[in-house]
Design an enzyme around this catalytic site. Structure first.
Site, PDB file in Angstrom:
ATOM      1  N   ARG A  63      -4.628 -30.893  11.294  1.00  0.00           N
ATOM      2  CA  ARG A  63      -3.525 -30.330  10.614  1.00  0.00           C
ATOM      3  C   ARG A  63      -2.516 -31.298   9.968  1.00  0.00           C
ATOM      4  O   ARG A  63      -1.890 -31.045   9.173  1.00  0.00           O
ATOM      5  CB  ARG A  63      -2.710 -29.263  11.492  1.00  0.00           C
ATOM      6  N   LYS A  85      -3.758 -38.427  14.840  1.00  0.00           N
ATOM      7  CA  LYS A  85      -2.586 -37.828  15.006  1.00  0.00           C
ATOM      8  C   LYS A  85      -1.583 -38.652  15.867  1.00  0.00           C
ATOM      9  O   LYS A  85      -0.229 -38.883  15.666  1.00  0.00           O
ATOM     10  CB  LYS A  85      -2.530 -36.515  15.417  1.00  0.00           C
TER      11      LYS A  85
HETATM   12  C1  UD1 Z   1      -2.529 -26.814  23.015  1.00  0.00           C
HETATM   13  C2  UD1 Z   1      -2.681 -25.721  24.238  1.00  0.00           C
HETATM   14  C3  UD1 Z   1      -1.550 -24.761  23.836  1.00  0.00           C
HETATM   15  C4  UD1 Z   1      -0.369 -25.315  23.879  1.00  0.00           C
HETATM   16  C5  UD1 Z   1      -0.092 -26.252  22.849  1.00  0.00           C
HETATM   17  C6  UD1 Z   1       1.284 -27.037  23.006  1.00  0.00           C
HETATM   18  C7  UD1 Z   1      -4.956 -26.009  24.824  1.00  0.00           C
HETATM   19  C8  UD1 Z   1      -6.173 -25.282  24.814  1.00  0.00           C
HETATM   20  N1  UD1 Z   1      -3.958 -25.252  24.023  1.00  0.00           N
HETATM   21  O1  UD1 Z   1      -2.713 -26.246  21.769  1.00  0.00           O
HETATM   22  O2  UD1 Z   1      -1.655 -23.463  24.818  1.00  0.00           O
HETATM   23  O3  UD1 Z   1       0.688 -23.970  23.415  1.00  0.00           O
HETATM   24  O4  UD1 Z   1      -1.125 -27.489  23.100  1.00  0.00           O
HETATM   25  O5  UD1 Z   1       1.648 -28.163  22.080  1.00  0.00           O
HETATM   26  O6  UD1 Z   1      -4.870 -26.698  25.650  1.00  0.00           O
HETATM   27  N2  UD1 Z   1      -6.852 -33.443  22.687  1.00  0.00           N
HETATM   28  C9  UD1 Z   1      -7.976 -34.254  23.280  1.00  0.00           C
HETATM   29  N3  UD1 Z   1      -9.221 -34.071  23.370  1.00  0.00           N
HETATM   30  C10 UD1 Z   1      -9.751 -32.905  23.015  1.00  0.00           C
HETATM   31  C11 UD1 Z   1      -8.864 -31.971  22.334  1.00  0.00           C
HETATM   32  C12 UD1 Z   1      -7.409 -32.128  22.288  1.00  0.00           C
HETATM   33  O7  UD1 Z   1      -7.586 -35.282  24.068  1.00  0.00           O
HETATM   34  O8  UD1 Z   1     -11.077 -32.494  23.038  1.00  0.00           O
HETATM   35  C13 UD1 Z   1      -5.723 -33.918  22.660  1.00  0.00           C
HETATM   36  C14 UD1 Z   1      -5.058 -33.812  21.475  1.00  0.00           C
HETATM   37  O9  UD1 Z   1      -5.125 -35.268  20.788  1.00  0.00           O
HETATM   38  C15 UD1 Z   1      -3.574 -33.560  21.783  1.00  0.00           C
HETATM   39  C16 UD1 Z   1      -3.648 -32.587  22.756  1.00  0.00           C
HETATM   40  O10 UD1 Z   1      -4.975 -32.809  23.335  1.00  0.00           O
HETATM   41  O11 UD1 Z   1      -2.775 -34.470  21.725  1.00  0.00           O
HETATM   42  C17 UD1 Z   1      -3.287 -31.102  22.219  1.00  0.00           C
HETATM   43  O12 UD1 Z   1      -4.620 -30.689  21.601  1.00  0.00           O
HETATM   44  P1  UD1 Z   1      -4.119 -29.839  20.367  1.00  0.00           P
HETATM   45  O13 UD1 Z   1      -5.516 -29.580  19.792  1.00  0.00           O
HETATM   46  O14 UD1 Z   1      -3.113 -30.206  19.333  1.00  0.00           O
HETATM   47  O15 UD1 Z   1      -3.767 -28.399  21.005  1.00  0.00           O
HETATM   48  P2  UD1 Z   1      -3.143 -27.268  20.588  1.00  0.00           P
HETATM   49  O16 UD1 Z   1      -3.958 -26.441  19.667  1.00  0.00           O
HETATM   50  O17 UD1 Z   1      -1.696 -27.755  19.945  1.00  0.00           O
HETATM   51 CA    CA Z   2      -0.793 -29.628  19.777  1.00  0.00          CA
END
Ligand code: UD1
Ligand code: CA
Length: 461
Positions: A21, A28
């Protein structure tokens, strides 16, 4: 330095995602807010509450660049080769993390505003509650995009439902998941493999741990914080700008409470690592960045930009000056409209005025170059006067050469000093001279053609 709870707490920061996004070619977590990459901000906060050897960062997208940032910050990287969700990211750390025991804080790497004190409160609450996990939550006006907190009958957390999977009733819930948890490590590692990718995104959601732990008969607590802005998650550049504004506001408040005057603070930018001494005054629209250190009683004029520089006490930077990787000793004065490029060093009380550019040049104590000059690769002694329009010709098209000017030299206006060249102490250069030979001490050097007057020329023509 760390108390018992802290010594028994490990932190894992999730920073492996791409951040689609953001619409960026850069991961990011490398985008900056408050002058630091998001991942750095998270690590620095974690460092306040746990020993460095217990801080881990899950990296994946643009692994080399993110890993470099992590290691520079003194934390340890864990590689998530495929980004299959926040739950999967934690699983990737199993080998390193299971042995640590105690509690594990899971901290999303895109949440830069969380305060260390809030993480401490989280760890304390988890320790004293006996719950399997504690999650930080808050209530927001618009919960769109966040996971919703579904409460159980006794005020604990029943489950967390992601936006895409929520019913209309659940979507109306305004209490959201911050993405920050503190788990009882034993409970986490016992049950984490029960997470299934059975959601519209096909990901392993860490949030599913809540219902899994509940089904195992354990309790999950919530630490609900009042200041929702602390939990702002950065998913797009609008949120990035909002976080940047908040972090910068915090930094300016800190400086003001420490005795720095900031005029129109809403216009001023100061990076997190900058230090400013007492009774210094920062004018509107100034930007002070990198590892700049400013002494006491300095004045940074309006719209000046100071990056990675060191200013002694009583230094004055008049408006619209740009100072980069330079050193200004006590009571030096710069500007308005000066440019100090890397390696400029103004010794005590030296002055540089409007439209003067310095690069890799030392200007000795009390020396002055007040107007329209270029001084590059030069070593200039004390009490030297550099006239308006003086240029050091330090470049012959292929190589750079030095200029050396001794103490007490007077360089007349519009002089051209062709390097390599030396002007010995107390020499005097006539205005408009082109100098390409050494000038001995105390000599007058004239490097220009003599003026010729032709009497009555106008009448004859
Ligand atoms: C996540 C939460 C959501 C919460 C929000 C708060 C989950 C499923 N959802 O959603 O409930 O309200 O954060 O901001 O946890 N990341 C990894 N590996 C992955 C996927 C993500 O390291 O495979 C890291 C990303 O780099 C990021 C963080 O985890 O820093 C959060 O991931 P993101 O995709 O932004 O989650 P949200 O959809 O915002
Ligand atoms: Ca997030």
């Amino acid at each position: 330095m760390f108390n018992d709870t802290e010594r028994d707490t490990a932190v894992v920061i999730l920073a492996a995602g791409q951040g689609t996004r953001m619409k960026s070619r850069m991961a990011k977590v490398l985008h900056r807010a408050g002058g630091k990459p998001l991942v750095r901000q998270a690590i620095d906060t974690a460092m306040e509450i746990a020993p460095p050897e217990r801080i881990f960062v899950v990296v994946g997208y643009q692994v080399d660049r993110v890993r470099a940032e992590v290691e520079a910050a003194g934390a340890r990287a864990i590689h998530q080769i495929e980004q299959l969700g926040t739950g999967h990211a934690v699983m990737c750390g199993e080998a390193e993390l299971t042995g640590l025991g105690g509690r594990l804080i899971v901290f999303v790497g895109d949440c830069p505003l969380v305060r260390a004190a809030t993480l401490t409160e989280l760890a304390e609450m988890q320790r004293s509650s006996g719950s399997a996990a504690t999650v930080i939550t808050t209530e927001v006006e618009d919960p769109t995009g966040y996971g919703r907190i579904i409460r159980d009958a006794v005020g604990g957390v029943e489950s967390i439902v992601e936006q895409a999977a929520a019913t209309p009733e659940q979507l109306a819930v305004r209490e959201i998941n911050s993405g920050i948890f503190c788990f009882d490590s034993a409970a986490l590692w016992k049950h984490i493999h029960e997470i299934r990718p059975d959601n519209p995104a096909g990901e392993y959601y860490l949030t599913d741990m809540v219902s899994i732990l509940k089904q195992a008969g354990r309790h999950v607590s919530a630490l609900k914080v009042a200041d929702a802005s602390e939990l702002l998650g950065i998913n797009n550049r609008i949120e990035l700008a909002a976080a940047d504004r908040i972090l910068r506001g915090r930094k300016l408040r800190e400086l003001m409470l420490d005795g720095v005057t900031i005029e129109q603070p809403e216009t001023v930018t100061v990076d997190a690592n900058v230090r400013v001494g007492m009774d210094s005054v920062i004018g509107p629209f100034a930007q002070i960045t990198g590892d700049t250190v400013i002494g006491e009683n300095c004045r940074i004029g309006a719209s000046s930009i100071i990056d990675n520089s060191v200013l002694g006490e009583g230094v004055e930077v008049l408006p619209f000056s740009v100072v980069t990787s330079s050193k200004l000793d006590a009571r030096a004065q710069v500007g308005p409209y000066s440019r100090l490029r890397p390696g400029a060093h103004l010794e005590e009380g030296a002055h540089v005025g409007n439209f003067v550019e310095l690069k890799n040049t030392r200007l000795g104590a009390g020396s002055k170059s007040m107007h329209l000059a270029y001084l590059g690769d030069s070593t200039i002694g004390k009490k030297v006067n550099i006239g308006a329009g003086t240029i050091t010709c330090n470049y012959d098209g292929s190589k750079k050469y030095p200029t050396v000017i001794g103490d007490g030299v007077f360089v007349g206006s519009n002089s051209t000093l062709i390097a390599p060249v030396e002007i010995e102490e107390s020499a005097y250069i006539g205005a408009g001279s082109v100098i390409n030979h050494k000038v001995p001490a105390k000599a007058l050097a004239l490097g220009r053609s003599r003026q010729v007057n032709k009497e009555g020329w106008r009448g004859r023509k």
